[in-house]
Structure formats: structure tokens, C-alpha cells
Design a protein around this motif. Structure first.
Motif, PDB file in Angstrom:
ATOM      1  N   ASN A 167       0.835  -1.190   0.000  1.00  0.00           N
ATOM      2  CA  ASN A 167       0.000   0.000   0.000  1.00  0.00           C
ATOM      3  C   ASN A 167       0.876   1.249   0.000  1.00  0.00           C
ATOM      4  O   ASN A 167       1.774   1.380   0.838  1.00  0.00           O
ATOM      5  CB  ASN A 167      -0.898   0.015   1.238  1.00  0.00           C
ATOM      6  N   VAL A 168       0.612   2.144  -0.926  1.00  0.00           N
ATOM      7  CA  VAL A 168       1.320   3.426  -0.983  1.00  0.00           C
ATOM      8  C   VAL A 168       0.272   4.518  -0.821  1.00  0.00           C
ATOM      9  O   VAL A 168      -0.649   4.624  -1.634  1.00  0.00           O
ATOM     10  CB  VAL A 168       2.075   3.604  -2.319  1.00  0.00           C
ATOM     11  N   TRP A 212      -0.230  10.940 -14.749  1.00  0.00           N
ATOM     12  CA  TRP A 212       1.007  10.166 -14.743  1.00  0.00           C
ATOM     13  C   TRP A 212       0.817   8.844 -13.997  1.00  0.00           C
ATOM     14  O   TRP A 212       1.255   7.787 -14.468  1.00  0.00           O
ATOM     15  CB  TRP A 212       2.129  10.992 -14.108  1.00  0.00           C
ATOM     16  N   MET A 213       0.151   8.911 -12.845  1.00  0.00           N
ATOM     17  CA  MET A 213      -0.073   7.687 -12.067  1.00  0.00           C
ATOM     18  C   MET A 213      -0.884   6.662 -12.855  1.00  0.00           C
ATOM     19  O   MET A 213      -0.518   5.490 -12.916  1.00  0.00           O
ATOM     20  CB  MET A 213      -0.812   8.013 -10.757  1.00  0.00           C
ATOM     21  N   THR A 214      -1.998   7.100 -13.438  1.00  0.00           N
ATOM     22  CA  THR A 214      -2.907   6.157 -14.083  1.00  0.00           C
ATOM     23  C   THR A 214      -2.407   5.670 -15.440  1.00  0.00           C
ATOM     24  O   THR A 214      -2.668   4.534 -15.823  1.00  0.00           O
ATOM     25  CB  THR A 214      -4.315   6.758 -14.241  1.00  0.00           C
ATOM     26  N   LEU A 246      -5.259  -1.220  -7.163  1.00  0.00           N
ATOM     27  CA  LEU A 246      -6.486  -0.518  -6.839  1.00  0.00           C
ATOM     28  C   LEU A 246      -6.094   0.867  -6.347  1.00  0.00           C
ATOM     29  O   LEU A 246      -5.334   0.988  -5.388  1.00  0.00           O
ATOM     30  CB  LEU A 246      -7.259  -1.264  -5.752  1.00  0.00           C
ATOM     31  N   MET A 247      -6.589   1.901  -7.008  1.00  0.00           N
ATOM     32  CA  MET A 247      -6.302   3.275  -6.595  1.00  0.00           C
ATOM     33  C   MET A 247      -7.578   3.873  -6.023  1.00  0.00           C
ATOM     34  O   MET A 247      -8.619   3.863  -6.673  1.00  0.00           O
ATOM     35  CB  MET A 247      -5.814   4.106  -7.777  1.00  0.00           C
ATOM     36  N   SER A 293      -4.703   6.319  -1.923  1.00  0.00           N
ATOM     37  CA  SER A 293      -4.103   5.059  -1.520  1.00  0.00           C
ATOM     38  C   SER A 293      -4.074   4.160  -2.753  1.00  0.00           C
ATOM     39  O   SER A 293      -5.102   3.959  -3.399  1.00  0.00           O
ATOM     40  CB  SER A 293      -4.932   4.406  -0.412  1.00  0.00           C
ATOM     41  N   ILE A 294      -2.892   3.666  -3.062  1.00  0.00           N
ATOM     42  CA  ILE A 294      -2.753   2.737  -4.179  1.00  0.00           C
ATOM     43  C   ILE A 294      -2.329   1.394  -3.591  1.00  0.00           C
ATOM     44  O   ILE A 294      -1.320   1.306  -2.894  1.00  0.00           O
ATOM     45  CB  ILE A 294      -1.733   3.228  -5.224  1.00  0.00           C
ATOM     46  N   GLN A 295      -3.117   0.371  -3.865  1.00  0.00           N
ATOM     47  CA  GLN A 295      -2.866  -0.950  -3.298  1.00  0.00           C
ATOM     48  C   GLN A 295      -2.507  -1.925  -4.416  1.00  0.00           C
ATOM     49  O   GLN A 295      -3.304  -2.156  -5.321  1.00  0.00           O
ATOM     50  CB  GLN A 295      -4.091  -1.438  -2.539  1.00  0.00           C
ATOM     51  N   TYR A 296      -1.298  -2.451  -4.306  1.00  0.00           N
ATOM     52  CA  TYR A 296      -0.792  -3.419  -5.277  1.00  0.00           C
ATOM     53  C   TYR A 296      -0.811  -4.800  -4.623  1.00  0.00           C
ATOM     54  O   TYR A 296      -0.169  -5.010  -3.598  1.00  0.00           O
ATOM     55  CB  TYR A 296       0.641  -3.075  -5.690  1.00  0.00           C
TER      56      TYR A 296
END
Length: 103
Positions: free
Chosen positions: A5-6, A21-23, A40-41, A56-59
């Protein structure tokens, strides 16, 4: 299964460029390492005292070992690509272990 999680708070002045840029670049680059199954963002709906917009970006990854491989093989390079937003965001990272998933 594990989640990397970031959580990122980005200044509003850089938000639109950062979000694109993120997406379009960063998340696809993370997935292209082959170490994550999905991403999941989400937008955090709590206003921060410091301002900005928080995400929150969850990988999701299959194991702690795979996550460690990401740190060793990919993390430095991928994190360095965010330098164009230096000073405009703060980030913290957490590792989560999935105990149960229900639907």
C-alpha cells in the motif's frame, strides 16, 4: 496474498498532472514488473490539515518473497521516475497481509 500500500498526499497545484502520470504511466509500470497481480487506486475522503489530496494505491502480490524481489529489482528505478513531482507530495508505504477476503 499481500498488499503493498502506498498512500500519497499530492499538492493541488500538481494534482492533475500527477493523477494522469499515475494512471497512465506509473501504475502500468508497476504492473509490468510482473510482481503484482492487480492495482487498486482509491481517493481518501478525509481532508488533511496540511492540504492536498490523498490517495491510496494498493498493489496485490502473491507473497512476501515477491514483494522483496520488487524492492531489490524495481523499487529504486520506479520511485526515481516520480522526481518530476519532488517537493509536491509526501508518501508512506505499508505492507499488508490478507487474512481473509469475502464477497
Amino acid at each position: 496474498m499481500f498488499i503493498y500500500n502506498v498512500t500519497i498526499n499530492i499538492e493541488e497545484s500538481a494534482h492533475d498532472e500527477w493523477l494522469e502520470w499515475m494512471t497512465k504511466e506509473h501504475i502500468p509500470d508497476m504492473l509490468s514488473t510482473g510482481k503484482f497481480l492487480k492495482a487498486l487506486m482509491t481517493k481518501v475522503l478525509v481532508e488533511e490539515e496540511m492540504g492536498g489530496i490523498t490517495y491510496s494505491i494498493q498493489y496485490t502480490t502473491d507473497s512476501k518473497t515477491t514483494l522483496e524481489q520488487y524492492y531489490k529489482e524495481n523499487a529504486d528505478e520506479l520511485r526515481s521516475k516520480s522526481e518530476r513531482f519532488a517537493g509536491k507530495f509526501v508518501a508512506f508505504r505499508t505492507e499488508l497481509q490478507i487474512i481473509t477476503e469475502q464477497q
